[in-house]
Design an enzyme around this catalytic site. Structure first.
Site, PDB file in Angstrom:
ATOM      1  N   ARG A 413       0.868  -1.183   0.000  1.00 52.01           N
ATOM      2  CA  ARG A 413       0.000   0.000   0.000  1.00 52.01           C
ATOM      3  C   ARG A 413       0.903   1.230   0.000  1.00 52.01           C
ATOM      4  O   ARG A 413       1.757   1.376   0.871  1.00 52.01           O
ATOM      5  CB  ARG A 413      -0.926   0.028   1.212  1.00 52.01           C
ATOM      6  CG  ARG A 413      -1.880  -1.160   1.301  1.00 52.01           C
ATOM      7  CD  ARG A 413      -2.932  -0.965   2.384  1.00 52.01           C
ATOM      8  NE  ARG A 413      -3.663  -2.206   2.652  1.00 52.01           N
ATOM      9  CZ  ARG A 413      -4.713  -2.613   1.952  1.00 52.01           C
ATOM     10  NH1 ARG A 413      -5.135  -1.901   0.937  1.00 52.01           N
ATOM     11  NH2 ARG A 413      -5.336  -3.744   2.261  1.00 52.01           N
ATOM     12  N   HIS A 473       2.737  -9.689   0.734  1.00 54.78           N
ATOM     13  CA  HIS A 473       2.380  -8.771   1.818  1.00 54.78           C
ATOM     14  C   HIS A 473       3.608  -8.351   2.627  1.00 54.78           C
ATOM     15  O   HIS A 473       3.499  -7.575   3.573  1.00 54.78           O
ATOM     16  CB  HIS A 473       1.349  -9.454   2.727  1.00 54.78           C
ATOM     17  CG  HIS A 473       0.709  -8.552   3.733  1.00 54.78           C
ATOM     18  ND1 HIS A 473       0.967  -8.637   5.089  1.00 54.78           N
ATOM     19  CD2 HIS A 473      -0.179  -7.545   3.595  1.00 54.78           C
ATOM     20  CE1 HIS A 473       0.274  -7.729   5.737  1.00 54.78           C
ATOM     21  NE2 HIS A 473      -0.440  -7.053   4.858  1.00 54.78           N
ATOM     22  N   TYR A 506      -0.439   4.665  12.089  1.00 51.91           N
ATOM     23  CA  TYR A 506      -0.338   3.275  12.518  1.00 51.91           C
ATOM     24  C   TYR A 506       0.909   3.079  13.383  1.00 51.91           C
ATOM     25  O   TYR A 506       1.961   3.646  13.114  1.00 51.91           O
ATOM     26  CB  TYR A 506      -0.237   2.339  11.317  1.00 51.91           C
ATOM     27  CG  TYR A 506      -1.460   2.257  10.430  1.00 51.91           C
ATOM     28  CD1 TYR A 506      -2.571   3.074  10.645  1.00 51.91           C
ATOM     29  CD2 TYR A 506      -1.507   1.366   9.373  1.00 51.91           C
ATOM     30  CE1 TYR A 506      -3.691   3.013   9.826  1.00 51.91           C
ATOM     31  CE2 TYR A 506      -2.630   1.282   8.537  1.00 51.91           C
ATOM     32  CZ  TYR A 506      -3.712   2.113   8.780  1.00 51.91           C
ATOM     33  OH  TYR A 506      -4.803   2.040   7.974  1.00 51.91           O
TER      34      TYR A 506
END
Length: 949
Positions: A413, A473, A506
């Site tokens: 992302r 990922h 985050y």
């Protein structure tokens, strides 16, 4: 989707109970109910979907927390709704697909079929939605005391209605397209997540007509209305249309009206759709995104009042059962609040969290090149408390570093405005080999990733995509440098994305290391990715789908063995979700063996703690607060002697169906930092909740004398304190260096005065010597003897002191000239070396902000006589204080006479010991000192010949 284990569980199922209740048979009359699995122990596990809904309820609890600033509470309500939308699109959508199968798989944590899970979900939703409606209405009411008003379509009166009607006619009416649904115009496709105005239409000639208007997504949803100073009154775009609805359908009269939104299944498998042999994968993903907008509806949200027949007609047109219709009293999409935040009129400090700025890590000196500092030792960044700037600066510097030959990175992302991607583009344009594995299947970020992939490829980067069936990922980057024949690798490994936006929201770790073993593993990882090899061998890294789960299982087995041997045993895990059945069973086994298991799980936990005889040694906490807890930590041993950070949760999709990385924290300082951070979170008694053995999140018990401890606030203050301490230390070191510089300047001025006085004395002695020589010449002339010799000697004497014979003066003059040339040569060499060192420092230095003190350039060693001048690297400082206080120094060279005797002038010796090079012409002072020193020595002491006589 069902895993291979689920399929095997289905195969091993035993016959169902014939006494199954009638309600269950009715629920599953459209699907054959399969035998229930007896393979697993369900006494200490719970259903994944129910656990997820309980987590979302925990998020909504923050909206009810009155210690949270008022507008931030509304933000938590919006997060709850956004989470619920994603839950419908992914989880309910996926289960809906499975529910259509003739033989439905059984969940290995709850022993439920997909149909049973869907019914359980929809039965749990009404209380949650009511809680959301209640708190949003309450917060909006309280915001009015701060001057913030949301005006509904039914609240308009007088001038406000006139304003809204004028706005509608000028801006909205030209854009919208009212649509009448009748037998000649079938029900249209409603786009996923879009807002629509729906109403029944009354007509004398026709019945069962429905009016439909899509709320334009291209327009601002928040419409500011005329307001008094210190207030902000606004109306939402859908309410503008509702207020003017009678004018939209001509002769038809609207009866009943509502805002509706359809949520569709978005759980689509890009690889399952099949990629044509000659098709670009980016084009394939673009088609998948278009298809997602038209997938099967899973829920219909309604705000407003519709006639029962109208609502039923819409529901049937969408193919939805009655349970899938969800009623709201508040706006269906709370995303508008982010626009309102910019218009808060008064008391912003009371409505919002105090603004914060991620602090510079105390492990870095931002005035030095990042590469050097990472090579000196591992560095660990902790977002969002610490800034991402060191990583971004490292990437930027590498893009323009001649010794950097390649950059390889995985991107999952990416921010829409990404400095990191711009650095990759710069590197490619500067001739570096840049390889980017861009994961186009990152859910809901596909379009942004496609756009970045195209830009990177256009710039010359090699862009590759993940292996079929396995999303990449992992978060890893490797920068390779070449100096001569030697290669140096810097590896960056994160628990979260290389994303500047989420790094401020985050909680994540980023390890920056030059460890050769990790570097070799990372290099092998990228090579295996390029070859499609997902089963590579690695010494330090645990890489899914082949090597990550065994790493975790081996760590648990080690602690189990210790516990069974009577030794202390403990594990600590921090993750987002726990659903992998094998890991769950191994944790239960560890608990039964006596291993103490501490876990912080933000979201889903299919493991229930505190079950007697099964998981009584398991303790699970969750922290929901200002920042999203996103880091994954896997630590083993009472002393945490093994600590891994990872991009992976313990979910089957991560451990078996994705490319993930777990990496060790080998540096003792970095490991201690991880431990201290996690210890702070285990002490939280404000935002932490403890999972009960029934699967609900309960507040942490706190004694009356116990102080409240919010771990996120503590870590934020801790980051500020560390940054302030580092700045204060640097300031003290700079202040300590100032007296030395001042003393050197003072000595310089004093030395200039001494030299001037000495020069005047020498000139005076020369004048006196000339007068004596002239007198001697006159005496010789009057005697009439040796006239020619006297003229010659007189001329020589005029250039030397009176006490020095002409022959000796000539010899000393030659020696002075030689010394002058020698000193000038050496001073020039020192100047050249200093200039070279300054040039090197300027080339390596990074751009600095005005408030960052520049790092002093490398020290210069004075070359010996006849040697080539060169810059010598400064020795590594013994302490940080010494390193920062060091100035550019050079030893003043005392000229030696032909017998090796140094000048004895005390002031010059003192000056040599303390002087710091200033901005003046190098060499002039030393040359002057040499000249005057030798002159004074000759004047007052005499030559060696005279001293011998």
């Amino acid at each position: 989707m069902a895993s291979s284990k689920d399929a095997k569980a289905t195969k091993d199922a035993k016959p169902k109970d014939p006494k199954r209740d009638k309600g269950a048979r009715k629920r599953h009359k459209s699907a054959e109910v399969i035998d229930k699995s007896s393979r697993y122990d369900f006494s200490y596990t719970q259903n994944r979907e129910i656990s997820w809904l309980r987590f979302d309820d925990r998020v909504l609890e923050e909206a009810y927390d009155e210690t949270v600033p008022l507008f931030e509470r509304l933000n938590f309500a919006a997060i709850f709704q956004s989470n619920l939308d994603e839950f419908f699109m992914i989880r309910v959508g996926g289960l809906s697909d499975l529910a259509t199968l003739k033989r439905q798989p059984v969940d290995n944590k709850s022993n439920l079929t997909p149909s049973e899970q869907i019914e359980l979900i929809f039965s749990s939703l009404p209380p949650l939605i009511k809680r959301q409606n209640d708190i949003v209405e309450k917060i909006e009411s309280e915001l009015q005391s701060y001057g913030v008003y949301r005006i509904g379509a039914d609240d308009l009166t007088g001038d406000e209605r006139t304003f809204v009607e004028g706005y509608f006619q000028s801006y909205v009416s030209p854009v919208i397209s009212p649509f009448v649904i009748d037998p000649r115009h079938p029900f249209p496709n409603l786009r996923n997540g879009a807002l629509y105005i729906v109403c029944a239409l009354e007509s004398e000639e026709e019945e069962n007509l429905i009016g439909l208007i899509e709320v334009p997504a291209s327009m601002n949803r928040v419409v500011a209305m005329p307001s008094e100073t210190g207030t902000f009154r606004f109306i939402l775009l859908e309410d503008v249309i509702l207020a003017c609805l009678p004018s939209c359908f001509g002769a038809y009269a609207p009866a009943g009206r509502a805002v509706v939104r359809v949520t569709r299944n978005a759980d689509i498998d890009p690889d399952g759709e099949g990629v044509e042999e000659d098709e670009d994968y980016r084009q394939h993903m673009k088609k998948i995104l278009k298809k997602r907008l038209r997938l099967q509806p899973v829920a219909l949200q309604v705000q407003g009042s519709l006639e029962a027949t109208t609502l039923k007609s819409i529901r049937k047109s969408l193919g939805l059962p009655a349970r899938s219709v969800l009623s709201y009293a508040t706006p269906l999409d709370l995303g508008y609040i982010y626009s309102v935040e910019n218009h808060l009129p008064n008391h912003r400090a009371d409505l919002l969290f105090p603004p914060f700025k991620p602090q510079t890590s105390s492990m870095f000196d931002m005035s030095r090149p990042m590469r050097e500092q990472v090579i000196e030792g591992d560095k660990l960044l902790f977002y969002p408390y610490e800034s991402m700037s060191p990583l971004l600066d490292l990437m930027h510097q590498a893009a323009f570093d001649d010794s950097c030959i390649s950059i390889k990175i995985t991107l999952y992302r990416v921010a829409k405005q990404s400095r990191l991607c711009e650095s990759l583009i710069d590197a490619a344009e500067n001739g570096k080999e840049v390889t980017v594995l861009m994961e186009l299947r990152a859910r809901f970020d596909e379009q942004n990733n496609i756009e970045w992939a195209e830009r990177l490829e256009e710039a010359g980067c090699t862009v590759i995509y993940g292996s079929e069936g396995f999303k990449c990922h992992s978060k890893i980057c490797q920068i390779t440098y070449r100096e001569g024949m030697a290669l140096t690798r810097i590896t960056l490994l994160g628990t979260g994305n290389f994303n500047e936006k989420t790094a401020r929201l985050y909680s994540d770790f980023m390890l920056m290391t030059a460890h050769p073993g990790i570097g070799e593993d990372a290099n092998a990882f990228f090579r295996n990715l390029a070859l499609g090899n997902l089963s590579g061998d690695y010494r330090y890294l645990g890489v899914a789908p082949a090597g990550l789960k065994p790493l975790i299982m081996n760590g648990l087995n080690r602690e189990i063995d210790r516990a069974r041997a009577g030794e202390p045993a403990r594990v600590f895990f921090k993750m987002n979700s726990l659903t992998d059945r094998e890991v769950i069973d191994k944790i239960a086994e560890a608990s039964q063996a006596g291993v103490e298991v501490e876990m912080i799980i933000r979201g889903i936990s299919c493991l229930l703690p505190g079950i007697a005889g099964k998981t009584e040694n398991v303790h699970i906490r969750s922290i929901v607060g200002r920042f999203l807890e996103h880091a994954r930590v896997y630590s083993f041993g009472v002393d945490n002697d093994i600590v891994y950070l990872s991009s992976a949760d313990m979910m089957t999709r991560n451990t078996e169906h994705r490319v993930e990385i777990a990496y060790p924290v080998l540096d003792a300082t970095c490991r201690e930092m991880v431990q201290s951070y996690m210890h702070a979170q285990l002490e939280d008694n404000v935002k932490a909740r403890e999972l009960s053995n029934t699967g609900t999140w309960e507040k942490i018990g706190r004694s009356e004398d116990a102080m409240p401890f919010n771990s996120q606030e503590y870590l934020l203050k801790h980051a500020y304190a560390r940054a302030a301490a580092a700045a204060e230390q640097k300031h003290k070191e700079e202040k300590q260096a100032e007296p030395q510089v001042a003393e050197s300047q003072e000595d310089y001025e004093a030395a200039k005065a001494v030299l001037a006085a000495a020069a005047r004395a020498v000139a005076q002695q020369k004048r006196e010597a000339a007068a004596v020589a002239a007198a001697d010449a006159r005496v010789a002339s009057s005697d009439g003897a040796g006239t020619e010799a006297a003229d010659i000697d007189g001329a020589k004497a005029a250039a030397a002191p009176a006490t020095v014979p002409a022959s000796t003066a000539g010899a000393d003059g030659a020696r002075i000239d030689s010394a002058m040339d020698h000193v000038a040569e050496r001073s020039s060499a020192a100047e050249q070396a200093a200039q070279e060192a300054e040039a090197v420092s300027d080339r390596d230095a990074t751009p600095q902000s005005a408030d960052v003190a520049p790092e002093p350039p490398a020290a210069v060693t004075e070359p010996s006589s006849g040697a080539e001048p060169k810059a010598v690297p400064a020795a590594p400082p013994a302490t940080t204080q010494e390193a920062q206080a060091t100035s550019v120094k050079a030893t003043v060279i005392d000229p030696e006479d032909e017998h090796g005797e140094q000048a004895k002038d005390s002031s010059s010796a003192r000056f040599a010991a303390t002087t710091t090079l200033a901005k003046r012409k190098p060499g002039r002072f030393r040359a002057g000192l040499a000249l005057i020193g030798i002159g004074l020595k000759t004047l007052f002491v005499g030559t060696p010949e005279e001293r011998g006589k």
